[in-house]
Design an enzyme around this catalytic site. Structure first.
Site, PDB file in Angstrom:
ATOM      1  N   ALA A 235       0.221  -1.334   0.098  1.00 40.62           N
ATOM      2  CA  ALA A 235      -0.263  -0.134   0.022  1.00 40.62           C
ATOM      3  C   ALA A 235       0.893   1.243   0.574  1.00 40.62           C
ATOM      4  O   ALA A 235      -0.222   2.383   0.698  1.00 40.62           O
ATOM      5  CB  ALA A 235      -0.475  -0.197   1.376  1.00 40.62           C
TER       6      ALA A 235
ATOM      7  N   ASN B 286       2.530  -3.585   7.346  1.00 39.24           N
ATOM      8  CA  ASN B 286       3.568  -4.801   6.348  1.00 39.24           C
ATOM      9  C   ASN B 286       3.976  -2.848   5.343  1.00 39.24           C
ATOM     10  O   ASN B 286       5.413  -3.285   5.065  1.00 39.24           O
ATOM     11  CB  ASN B 286       2.839  -5.267   5.749  1.00 39.24           C
ATOM     12  CG  ASN B 286       2.333  -6.468   6.180  1.00 39.24           C
ATOM     13  OD1 ASN B 286       3.092  -7.105   7.381  1.00 39.24           O
ATOM     14  ND2 ASN B 286       1.115  -7.498   6.020  1.00 39.24           N
TER      15      ASN B 286
ATOM     16  N   HIS C  41      -0.162   7.140   4.911  1.00 36.36           N
ATOM     17  CA  HIS C  41       0.776   5.552   5.043  1.00 36.36           C
ATOM     18  C   HIS C  41       1.756   7.510   4.384  1.00 36.36           C
ATOM     19  O   HIS C  41       2.138   7.854   3.438  1.00 36.36           O
ATOM     20  CB  HIS C  41       1.437   4.972   4.244  1.00 36.36           C
ATOM     21  CG  HIS C  41       0.945   3.923   4.531  1.00 36.36           C
ATOM     22  ND1 HIS C  41       0.547   3.487   6.247  1.00 36.36           N
ATOM     23  CD2 HIS C  41      -0.108   3.651   3.877  1.00 36.36           C
ATOM     24  CE1 HIS C  41       0.048   1.948   5.527  1.00 36.36           C
ATOM     25  NE2 HIS C  41      -1.299   1.466   5.067  1.00 36.36           N
TER      26      HIS C  41
END
Length: 279
Positions: A131, A200, A230
């Site tokens: 992602a 992750n 993020h």
């Protein structure tokens, strides 16, 4: 579902093999999207040979096999089932001669496991960035010299971040907060182990920069986080870099983003289409 399958040839050679036979581990939010695309022929050069899952499946578009049986008929295993699968099976996959594409990159910040995988073979290891973007640039920057600082800030809904190790006070705060809460701050070696289903991305950044201990990870719970965010900030003597992404969480599994299975498919297409990077 049952079927008769032809054993995989013993020879490790692959250049003349037109189609890679894929064993997909996991039939959850990621695996369903990946498996359906493979079954529909949307990844040229790859066919879904079997699905591996510890639950009985009734809707998988390929035979459900045990891991041992899958290794007899597949030459590429795609992991979409969690870090535990990587720790338990990765070495065995590589030793069998099959290649392995890892989605749960959090397992790879374990230096002992990574060393064993590097030494194992003849199978090869690949990983997907999942992602987050910008990893190819961070890898390229390493050629100029080491970065001096890397920070990843991940913001998600509180419910997706709760873990069994949390004490009562933190648990209560996650359940009742009306504003963003910093849940944990640590390195990319420490944080993925604490949030095995949610961080992750931290491991992917660490693999790109080459140093899990350099990457500082900040995990934030935000009750208003309709999107998962993020933010990567990196700096060194050769420049500064900032990447920010916001993803819609998967409806079936809000701990992962909708884009993740498509990142797996993109990586899988690269692996079957040309030589990929070896861990």
């Amino acid at each position: 579902m049952t079927a008769t399958l032809t054993p995989r040839p013993d020879t490790p050679a692959r250049p003349d093999r037109p189609v890679r036979r894929i064993g997909l581990v996991g039939w959850g939010a990621i695996g369903r999207v990946v498996g359906t695309a493979l079954a529909e022929g949307r990844v040229p050069g790859a066919e879904l040979t079997c699905v591996i899952d510890n639950r009985p499946l009734v809707d998988a578009p390929a035979p459900q096999l045990s891991f041992d049986d899958a290794l007899a008929v597949c030459d590429l295993v795609v992991e979409a089932a969690g870090q535990g699968v990587v720790r338990e099976w990765a070495e065995r996959v590589l030793t069998s001669g099959a290649d392995l594409l890892i989605a749960s990159t959090g397992a790879l910040v374990d230096p002992e496991l990574t060393a064993r995988l590097r030494a194992a073979g003849p199978g090869r290891v690949y990983f997907t960035g999942g992602a987050v973007g910008g990893l190819d640039l961070l890898q390229a920057v390493r050629g100029l010299g080491p970065l001096t600082s890397v920070t990843l800030t991940t913001t998600k809904l509180p419910a997706t971040l709760h873990q069994p190790w949390m004490d009562a006070a933190l648990t209560a705060r996650l359940h009742t907060t009306t504003e963003p809460v910093e849940v944990m701050r640590g390195t990319a070696r420490d944080v993925p182990a604490k949030f095995p289903k949610s961080t992750n991305v931290a491991a992917s950044v660490a693999l790109a920069t080459g140093d899990p201990d350099l990457v500082e990870v900040v995990v934030v719970a935000d009750p208003d986080a309709t999107l998962t965010r993020h933010v990567i900030e990196a700096a060194g003597p050769h420049g500064t870099y900032r990447f920010e992404v916001e993803h819609r969480p998967d409806a079936a599994n809000p701990a992962t983003s909708q884009v993740v299975p498509h990142a797996v498919l993109r990586s899988l297409g690269a692996v079957v289409g040309r030589a990929g990077q070896i861990l």
